[in-house]
Structure formats: structure tokens, C-alpha cells
Design a protein around this motif. Structure first.
Motif, PDB file in Angstrom:
ATOM      1  N   PRO A   1       0.807  -1.213   0.000  1.00  0.00           N
ATOM      2  CA  PRO A   1       0.000   0.000   0.000  1.00  0.00           C
ATOM      3  C   PRO A   1       0.843   1.266   0.000  1.00  0.00           C
ATOM      4  O   PRO A   1       0.380   2.307  -0.415  1.00  0.00           O
ATOM      5  N   PHE A   2       2.063   1.172   0.463  1.00  0.00           N
ATOM      6  CA  PHE A   2       2.855   2.398   0.561  1.00  0.00           C
ATOM      7  C   PHE A   2       3.964   2.470  -0.473  1.00  0.00           C
ATOM      8  O   PHE A   2       4.875   3.266  -0.365  1.00  0.00           O
TER       9      PHE A   2
ATOM     10  N   ARG B   1      -5.313   3.427   2.362  1.00  0.00           N
ATOM     11  CA  ARG B   1      -5.231   4.541   1.422  1.00  0.00           C
ATOM     12  C   ARG B   1      -5.897   5.782   1.977  1.00  0.00           C
ATOM     13  O   ARG B   1      -5.326   6.857   1.969  1.00  0.00           O
ATOM     14  N   TYR B   2      -7.114   5.621   2.450  1.00  0.00           N
ATOM     15  CA  TYR B   2      -7.796   6.781   3.007  1.00  0.00           C
ATOM     16  C   TYR B   2      -7.365   6.924   4.445  1.00  0.00           C
ATOM     17  O   TYR B   2      -7.969   6.361   5.366  1.00  0.00           O
ATOM     18  N   ALA B   3      -6.289   7.645   4.616  1.00  0.00           N
ATOM     19  CA  ALA B   3      -5.565   7.668   5.871  1.00  0.00           C
ATOM     20  C   ALA B   3      -6.469   7.867   7.086  1.00  0.00           C
ATOM     21  O   ALA B   3      -6.204   7.328   8.146  1.00  0.00           O
ATOM     22  N   ASP B   4      -7.534   8.624   6.941  1.00  0.00           N
ATOM     23  CA  ASP B   4      -8.297   9.006   8.123  1.00  0.00           C
ATOM     24  C   ASP B   4      -9.621   8.262   8.242  1.00  0.00           C
ATOM     25  O   ASP B   4     -10.502   8.680   8.968  1.00  0.00           O
ATOM     26  N   ARG B   5      -9.780   7.164   7.478  1.00  0.00           N
ATOM     27  CA  ARG B   5     -11.085   6.495   7.508  1.00  0.00           C
ATOM     28  C   ARG B   5     -10.956   5.009   7.763  1.00  0.00           C
ATOM     29  O   ARG B   5      -9.968   4.392   7.418  1.00  0.00           O
TER      30      ARG B   5
ATOM     31  N   GLU C   1     -10.635   0.149  -6.781  1.00  0.00           N
ATOM     32  CA  GLU C   1      -9.597   1.054  -6.314  1.00  0.00           C
ATOM     33  C   GLU C   1      -8.715   0.403  -5.281  1.00  0.00           C
ATOM     34  O   GLU C   1      -7.505   0.515  -5.320  1.00  0.00           O
TER      35      GLU C   1
ATOM     36  N   ASN D   1      -4.722  -0.170  -5.414  1.00  0.00           N
ATOM     37  CA  ASN D   1      -3.914   0.553  -4.432  1.00  0.00           C
ATOM     38  C   ASN D   1      -3.274  -0.348  -3.396  1.00  0.00           C
ATOM     39  O   ASN D   1      -2.608   0.141  -2.494  1.00  0.00           O
ATOM     40  N   ARG D   2      -3.532  -1.656  -3.474  1.00  0.00           N
ATOM     41  CA  ARG D   2      -3.077  -2.591  -2.451  1.00  0.00           C
ATOM     42  C   ARG D   2      -3.557  -2.137  -1.067  1.00  0.00           C
ATOM     43  O   ARG D   2      -2.809  -2.149  -0.107  1.00  0.00           O
TER      44      ARG D   2
ATOM     45  N   PRO E   1      -9.221  12.273  -3.041  1.00  0.00           N
ATOM     46  CA  PRO E   1      -8.034  12.571  -2.225  1.00  0.00           C
ATOM     47  C   PRO E   1      -7.832  11.489  -1.156  1.00  0.00           C
ATOM     48  O   PRO E   1      -8.803  10.932  -0.658  1.00  0.00           O
ATOM     49  N   GLU E   2      -6.581  11.221  -0.860  1.00  0.00           N
ATOM     50  CA  GLU E   2      -6.302  10.232   0.181  1.00  0.00           C
ATOM     51  C   GLU E   2      -6.537  10.841   1.539  1.00  0.00           C
ATOM     52  O   GLU E   2      -6.949  10.185   2.481  1.00  0.00           O
ATOM     53  N   THR E   3      -6.188  12.102   1.650  1.00  0.00           N
ATOM     54  CA  THR E   3      -6.352  12.785   2.920  1.00  0.00           C
ATOM     55  C   THR E   3      -6.431  14.280   2.646  1.00  0.00           C
ATOM     56  O   THR E   3      -5.971  14.743   1.604  1.00  0.00           O
TER      57      THR E   3
ATOM     58  N   ASP F   1      -7.192  11.588  14.035  1.00  0.00           N
ATOM     59  CA  ASP F   1      -7.315  11.386  12.590  1.00  0.00           C
ATOM     60  C   ASP F   1      -8.581  12.008  12.016  1.00  0.00           C
ATOM     61  O   ASP F   1      -8.668  12.252  10.819  1.00  0.00           O
TER      62      ASP F   1
ATOM     63  N   THR G   1      -9.904  16.089  10.033  1.00  0.00           N
ATOM     64  CA  THR G   1     -10.117  16.592   8.673  1.00  0.00           C
ATOM     65  C   THR G   1     -11.569  16.433   8.216  1.00  0.00           C
ATOM     66  O   THR G   1     -11.885  16.751   7.080  1.00  0.00           O
ATOM     67  N   ARG G   2     -12.429  15.904   9.089  1.00  0.00           N
ATOM     68  CA  ARG G   2     -13.845  15.805   8.713  1.00  0.00           C
ATOM     69  C   ARG G   2     -14.450  17.205   8.693  1.00  0.00           C
ATOM     70  O   ARG G   2     -14.067  18.055   9.510  1.00  0.00           O
TER      71      ARG G   2
ATOM     72  N   LYS H   1       1.656  -1.413  -9.343  1.00  0.00           N
ATOM     73  CA  LYS H   1       2.420  -1.653  -8.115  1.00  0.00           C
ATOM     74  C   LYS H   1       3.564  -2.640  -8.351  1.00  0.00           C
ATOM     75  O   LYS H   1       4.595  -2.575  -7.697  1.00  0.00           O
TER      76      LYS H   1
END
Lengths: 281, 533
Positions: A9-10, A56-60, A239, A243-244, B36-38, B194, B197-198, B415
Motif C-alpha cells: 500500500p505504501f 489509502r484513506y488515511a483518516d477512515r 480502487e 492501491n493494495r 483525495p487520500e487525505t 485522525d 479533517t472531517r 504496483k
């Protein structure tokens, strides 16, 4: 199995600074041996119903992502199914009642086209006609119910085709049977014969087809969601795989599997209700 | 492919039939390539994240819509560097506020930069701070209060921020206009973790604030009345849609539902046909397309072979017949329009017939010396995309026809391709690079031996030394001269094969005013307006 694919993933085109990468791997347990990762994951999923954080969605979290997205896929799937059933059964009945006449050939010809045209081609054809030329319907997005019309038709059309063929076949078989002839001899009106006597039996092959069809609609929705910009779990799954995003990919697969199981079970139950020969003990 | 052509035709006959805008007069709706990822400025990674973050936050400096010009953002002027380029003192504007109305001070910047540099914040751009700021590298790994005290970022008073650098960093002010140097509000980050950002938790300091964020559906921003320059912000609402499918972006634009299709907002194959549309624009991008050579493997470890391969390519034919998106043939790594820097010429002159002669001579000399009759087959890896495939096939043909060298293109999933590139498991690998800030260093830094993004095995002490010297040079012109020498060395050693500079393309509605295209295809919506036609 997800881990067999190279890259993680990274792994990005731009390398993370090594200290940052280390912290990320710690956060998602990726620094531990694979059996520990598996154990930690299973423990969380089974005992806490927690599918973990998305990489991937760092905050979720995966739970949150799936919970907010599943209704779009369900609406799409349900709409497609209703469309397929309405169109398919109508076409099938029309064809069977007009055996070997124009009204038989026309719907069956359409069905042939429906089975042969892949859904992404269908999607673009519909977009050109109803979106860009006539401008009746939006070409993407689901801010309003109109947004669902084209995707549901796209997704449902292939199944409408199969359903109409199955309905026609089933009905022709039933209509040729003795008890129908009896009913006709009794002088019952045509619609009573059709609705009360033949429909129930004629639809049986169709019902057994609905299980796999629901699964098909679910998985087919992946392509349709992408094209029509529907934020469903199909789009998430694609996705996450590229994105692994291990946790999100696994989470989506688990939800898909559950949904398919549920549909098949519902179909089995309905089958029992329609066909007196099948009994559940 | 056929389908795309059919689409192109259907548009062609329909060009005048652009539907009336369905977006509102004070709204700007655009296609953002991906979700967006973040939206945490200190963690942003890619273009889609930045496209949002630069609307809702602002750094000490800010970029103009052209992305190259620099102006004061939260700071009231552009500070002059002191101490030979190693000390900056920023003075904040009077009365700055967060979007919740609370005062924003130099302390906020101090705290934010410390957060951004910490490894456990896990931001990919943390190295911008750790490489440049005094004491940052140490604090990043070991964030103790003692180490924090040693970091060269200090709030001297409410409005003054002092920054001490390890070495002169000539492009430092440009960095302060990018996401990783934006401030975040300490109280919210600490309270919500975390989740800060909401939309319901986020407090920001830019021209817009985050109103809604629904993953893979849309992001809605609304004007921030607390922004210092709010009086000049015309567009009230910004909507970003994650439009991965470029065809969808074009379709939505046609229906009048997008103001801008976004970064490369059309399928590549359609570009030649779409160019005739007055609303479609093609502009140079800050991205170079090149092939990496694995300089640790025979025969690519010999500069003559690499030079011959680079010389035997007809770049004009490539961009005219294969890529067809208006790309510009590249014989250097740094793209044109990088400030006032001009790339030097290396081995490749760009005059193809002449270059080819040189290529043949170089290759013959190498083969003679090694006693070879022919070279082994070279494996050319690219990642799954129609464009990369067509380029690889064209290159294969050119090498085979011009030099008699066999190359074998093979496709790798993204990847897998990245992993192979990182482990140097390739002969030749397709690559591209997008600059991070408008300065040649953002490209030239790549091929220093210590760069984490080198992936060629190229380690030239001379190159490293020259690059190091350029960053120590305070005089602007002298520094550019050193960078020129640095790039010249690279273009002679050729661990890479520069091929072309990308273009940015997409549709913009005629009503949108102030949208000048820039190198990174970024919209700073605060500068826009819409005419009410």
C-alpha cells in the motif's frame, strides 16, 4: 492472497522517507509476520466486526467506507433488477403469447442483442442518445434519482434479455400442458388462464436464475459504477485492489460474499413458495 | 479504442452544441482526477489532495494562478533571507483568523511545522522540513521536548516567525506556499485525532472551508468569511468530483455540469480531435517523460550504449505520430519554463539524422572493444496504459531499425512495476517525474546518489558535488550556472533517456474568468470569477 501481488500500500512513485515508512508499517501491523497479521485481522473481524483502517484513506475506517457506500450499490442493483424483471417478463410473455409471430421475433431479437452487447458499450450508447444528444438525463453522478436511470438500464438490460428468454421458454412449456387446455376448455377468460394458471409455473425457471443474476448484477455494477460515477462499493473494490489497500479490498470482498449468500438464500425461499413440489422441513 | 473514435466523431459534429452551464453563477465545479487520500495538509501525497488543500489552507507565501509567481500569503511581505541565506524572519499579517474566528499566530505555524516534520505524522513530504531546517531531522525521529527546543523554528512573538536552515535553500519560499508547510489548528488536531479533517471538525485558514466530504462522491467547499482577503474572493462555492474516467469528465462537461474537466480531463486518444474545440486547451506541463536505464547491468553500464540508445530516437516523430497530445520533444530532464533556467545541451542535439550517425559510431566502438556481434535483448518495462504501450512499441521499432538492437517491451501492473523499479529489477523502465516546486532542483535532485527516487544505479561523485554546491550558492545567476553544469553532466552520462515533456489538457467553460493554465494544472479558485453570460 492479496499479499501475493507484489508491491504494498505504501509503494508509490515518490518514495516515502524511510522513517515515515517505518511508522506507517507499524500503524497497520505490516511490520509483523504474516500469520500474526492474519490472526490480528481475523480477531478484529470476527469478534469486533471491525474491518480495520483503510491504508489509502488515511483518516477512515473500512467499516465507515463500506457503510456509507453500500446503499448506492444496493439502489443501483435493486433498480437494475426491477428494470430487468419488468422488461424481461413483459417481453417474455408477449413473445410466448404470440408464438412464431412478429411479436415473438421482435422481443427475442432484442434479447439477442441485449445478451451480446457488453455493458460498457451499452453505457456509452445510452449516454450518447439520452445524455448528450437529447439531454434528458445526466450522464454521470447520482445527485438526483434521474442519475440512476441510465446506469440501471445499462446494468439491467443484459439480465432483461436472459429473463425474457427464460420466461418465454417457461411459458411455452406450460401453455402446451394439459391443465391449460382444460382451463381453456372450461371457457375461462384468457387473462385468468395467464395470470392464475400459467404464470406461477412458467416463472419457475426464472426464479432459479435470479440467484446467480443478483450476484451478476452486483459484480457487474463494478464497471457501471465506474462509468457513471456512482460512489458504490464496486468502485471501492477496484480502487482498493489497485492501491493494495489490503483491509479495504478484503472488507469489500467479505461484503460482496455476504450479499451473494443472502440473495441465493432468498431465491431458494421464494422457490419453495412458488413451486409446491419443493418443501422445506 | 474504436468506441473512443466513435465518440470523437460524435463530438466533432456537435462542437457548437455545448449545453448551457448548469453550475451556479458563483460556483466552480471541477473534475478531480481521483478521490483525495487525505485532506491533512501535513500528510498530502498527490495532485488530488493538493487540489483541495490549497483552497482551504494557506501558507506564509502563496502562489499566483501561474504557480511560478510568489506573493505574500499569511505573511505580510516576502522576507529577505539573512545570514547567507540561512535565516528567514516572517512577519504575519495583522488580525489573522482561523475559520472558527479564533486568532492565528506565529505559534500556530511553529506547532504545525513541528508536527509536519515528525516521522509519526507519516507525511511523505516531511523531508522538505527535515532536510532543510536546523534540528528537524533529529526531532523527526525522536520528538522529545529537548529536541523540539533545538529545532530552528521559533515564534518570536504573536506575529514573527524565525526559521533557521541548515544550508541556504534558494527555493525555500516556494516551499512555504505548498501544503506540507500550511498551518493546522493544534486544538482540533489534538481533540479529534485522525478525524480532524472531517467537515464537522475541520478549522482552516484559507480562502475556503470544507463543507462536505463524501468519499468518491464529491467535496464541497464554501467561502471562508474569516479569510484576510475574503473581499477579493468571488466564487462562493467549489465542488470537486472524483472523475477517474476521463470520458465521463468530457461527457459531464458537454452537459454543462462541469466548469473545468480537471487535470488531463479527456482520454488521450481524443486530444487531436478535441484540439479544434475553442474550450479545449493544451499547455506544457511540469512533467518529463523519460526511460530509466539500469546502469548496473551489462551493456547499459557503459555510457556509450546509453548514449547510442538515446541518440537513436526520433522524438519529433514520436510526439507527432504516437503520443499526439501536443507533447514537446525532450532532450533534457528539466522542462522549459522553469523560472529563468535554461537547460543545456548534452549528447543528444535534437537533430535526428546527425544524432543517429553519432549513435552508430558510439555503438560500433563499444561492440568492437567488447568483441561483440550484437547486443543482448533489452527488457523494457512499462506500466499498464495504452499510451505507454504504444510508446514502448515505437521505441522498440526505432532501436531495431536504427541500431539493430532488440528490445522487448513488457507490461507490468502499476504496483508490480513500482516494486521492480525500486528493486532495480529491469533493464529499462518507463518513468515520469512531476516537479514539486518551480525550480530545476526539483528534477536534478532525483539523480543524486542519495536520492530515494534515483532507481538507476547512477552514482556520480561529480554530480553529487555539483548539486551540493548549487544549493550552497546564494547568488541566483551563479546558482543557475552551476545547475546547468550539473544537468549537462547528467545529459552526457545519460542514466536516463529523456523523451518528451507532457502537456496538460482539458476543457474550461468560457464563463470562467481568471483561469490561466499553469505547469501543474492546479486551480487556485480564489482568483477566479464567472461572467454572467
Amino acid at each position: 492472497m492479496v499479499k501475493l501481488a507484489p508491491g504494498g500500500p505504501f509503494s508509490r512513485e515518490r518514495a516515502f522517507p524511510p522513517e515515515v515508512l517505518k511508522k506507517l508499517e507499524e500503524k497497520y501491523d505490516l511490520d509483523k509476520p504474516i500469520y500474526t497479521q492474519y490472526w490480528l485481522y481475523m480477531k478484529r473481524v470476527v469478534f469486533e466486526f471491525d474491518l480495520g483502517p483503510s491504508t489509502r484513506y488515511a483518516d477512515r475506517s473500512v467499516n465507515e467506507l463500506i457503510a456509507t457506500k453500500v446503499r448506492y450499490s444496493m439502489t443501483l442493483g435493486f433498480g437494475a433488477m426491477v428494470f430487468a424483471l419488468l422488461l424481461g417478463i413483459t417481453a417474455g410473455l408477449t413473445a410466448s403469447l404470440n408464438h412464431n409471430k412478429f411479436l415473438d421475433y421482435a422481443p427475442m431479437g432484442m434479447a439477442m442483442v441485449g445478451v451480446s452487447v457488453p455493458d460498457f458499450v451499452m453505457a456509452y450508447i445510452l449516454m450518447i442518445i439520452f445524455g448528450l444528444s437529447l439531454n434528458w438525463l445526466p450522464v454521470a453522478g447520482v445527485e438526483s434519482w434521474q442519475g440512476y436511470v441510465l446506469p440501471c438500464i445499462t446494468l439491467g438490460f443484459v439480465y432483461a434479455a436472459s429473463i425474457s428468454r427464460l420466461t418465454r421458454g417457461g411459458m411455452l412449456e406450460i401453455l402446451g400442458q394439459d391443465f391449460i387446455r382444460t382451463a381453456k376448455a372450461k371457457g375461462l377468460p384468457k387473462h385468468v388462464i395467464l395470470l392464475r394458471h400459467s404464470l406461477r409455473g412458467g416463472l419457475l425457471p426464472l426464479v432459479s436464475y435470479l440467484g446467480p443474476a443478483s450476484a451478476g448484477i452486483l459484480t457487474g455494477s463494478i464497471v457501471v459504477e465506474e462509468i457513471f460515477l456512482i460512489p458504490g462499493i464496486g468502485k471501492l473494490l477496484i480502487e482498493s485492489a489497485t492501491n493494495r489497500d489490503y483491509t479495504l479490498a478484503l472488507g469489500c470482498v467479505i461484503v460482496f460474499a455476504l450479499l451473494i449468500l443472502v440473495f441465493n438464500m432468498v431465491v431458494d425461499l421464494v422457490y419453495g413458495f412458488l413451486d409446491p413440489r419443493v418443501k422445506y422441513e | 479504442m474504436l468506441l473512443e473514435l466513435a465518440f470523437a466523431l460524435s463530438f466533432h459534429s456537435n462542437i457548437a452544441a455545448l449545453e448551457k452551464a448548469q453550475t451556479k453563477p458563483h460556483e466552480f465545479v471541477f473534475g478531480n482526477e481521483n478521490e483525495p487520500e487525505t485532506l491533512d495538509p501535513h500528510k498530502v501525497t498527490g495532485v488530488p489532495d493538493n487540489n483541495i488543500v490549497v483552497q482551504i489552507f494557506e501558507g506564509l507565501m502563496r502562489h499566483g494562478q501561474d504557480w511560478v509567481s510568489l506573493m505574500p500569503g499569511q505573511a505580510e511581505n516576502i522576507p529577505q533571507p539573512k545570514d547567507g541565506g540561512k535565516l528567514y524572519v516572517f512577519k504575519l499579517r495583522k488580525g489573522l483568523k482561523w475559520s472558527d474566528g479564533s486568532p492565528l499566530t506565529a505559534k500556530d505555524f511553529e506547532w504545525s511545522w513541528l508536527r509536519a516534520m515528525r516521522a509519526d505524522t507519516m507525511g511523505p513530504y516531511s523531508y522538505w522540513l527535515t532536510d532543510n531546517i536546523v534540528g528537524a531531522a533529529e526531532y523527526s525521529k525522536n520528538p522529545t521536548p529537548e529536541n523540539a527546543a533545538k529545532v530552528g523554528v521559533k515564534a518570536l512573538d504573536e506575529r514573527s516567525l524565525e526559521v533557521r536552515l541548515n544550508k541556504p535553500v534558494p527555493f525555500f519560499l516556494h516551499l512555504t506556499a505548498e501544503s506540507v508547510m500550511f498551518p493546522a489548528k493544534k486544538e482540533n488536531v489534538e481533540k479529534f485525532g485522525d478525524q480532524w479533517t472531517r467537515p464537522e471538525n475541520m478549522v482552516s485558514n484559507g480562502p475556503y472551508t470544507l463543507k462536505e466530504w463524501s468519499v468518491q462522491q464529491n467535496i464541497v467547499l464554501k467561502k471562508n468569511p474569516q479569510y484576510w482577503n475574503a473581499a477579493e474572493v468571488n466564487i462562493e462555492q467549489v465542488v470537486a468530483l472524483p472523475l477517474n474516467d476521463k470520458q465521463t469528465a468530457v461527457n459531464m462537461f458537454r452537459q454543462g455540469r462541469l466548469d473545468w474537466t480537471g487535470h488531463n480531463g479527456a482520454p488521450n486518444a481524443l486530444v487531436p480531435a478535441l484540439k479544434k474545440d475553442p474550450n479545449f486547451r493544451v499547455e506544457p506541463a511540469f512533467i518529463t517523460y523519460f526511460y530509466r536505464f539500469n546502469t548496473t547491468r551489462e551493456p547499459l553500464n557503459d555510457a556509450r550504449v546509453r548514449q547510442a540508445l538515446a541518440l537513436a530516437i526520433d522524438r519529433n516523430a514520436l510526439v507527432e505520430k504516437v503520443t499526439r497530445g501536443g507533447e514537446i520533444p525532450a532532450i533534457s530532464l528539466v522542462p522549459p519554463k522553469t523560472g529563468d533556467y535554461v537547460s543545456p545541451k548534452g549528447v543528444v542535439s535534437g537533430n535526428f539524422p546527425e544524432d543517429l550517425k553519432k549513435a552508430k559510431t558510439l555503438l560500433a566502438a563499444y561492440m568492437k572493444e567488447k568483441g561483440l556481434k550484437s547486443l543482448r535483448t533489452l527488457r523494457l518495462q512499462y506500466d499498464t496504459k495504452e499510451l505507454h504501450k504504444r510508446i514502448a512499441q515505437a521505441i522498440q521499432e526505432m532501436w531495431s531499425k536504427n541500431l539493430g538492437i532488440t528490445a522487448e517491451p513488457f507490461n507490468q501492473e502499476w504496483k508490480v512495476y513500482l516494486a521492480a523499479q525500486r528493486q532495480m529489477d529491469f533493464d529499462i523502465s518507463r518513468s515520469g517525474w512531476m516537479g514539486d516546486y518551480p525550480d530545476p532542483a526539483t528534477f536534478l535532485e532525483l539523480f543524486t546518489s542519495s536520492s530515494g527516487n534515483n532507481h538507476t544505479g547512477y552514482a556520480s561523485p561529480n554530480y553529487d558535488k555539483l548539486f551540493e554546491r548549487s544549493s550552497g550558492e546564494v547568488d541566483h545567476d551563479k546558482r543557475l550556472k552551476i545547475l546547468e553544469t550539473t544537468e549537462k553532466l547528467l545529459l552526457e552520462d545519460l542514466p536516463i533517456l529523456p523523451m518528451f515533456y507532457y502537456t496538460n489538457f482539458g476543457f474550461v467553460r468560457p464563463e470562467v474568468l481568471g483561469f490561466t493554465p499553469n505547469l501543474v494544472d492546479r486551480a487556485y479558485v480564489m482568483y477566479f470569477n464567472k461572467s454572467n453570460k
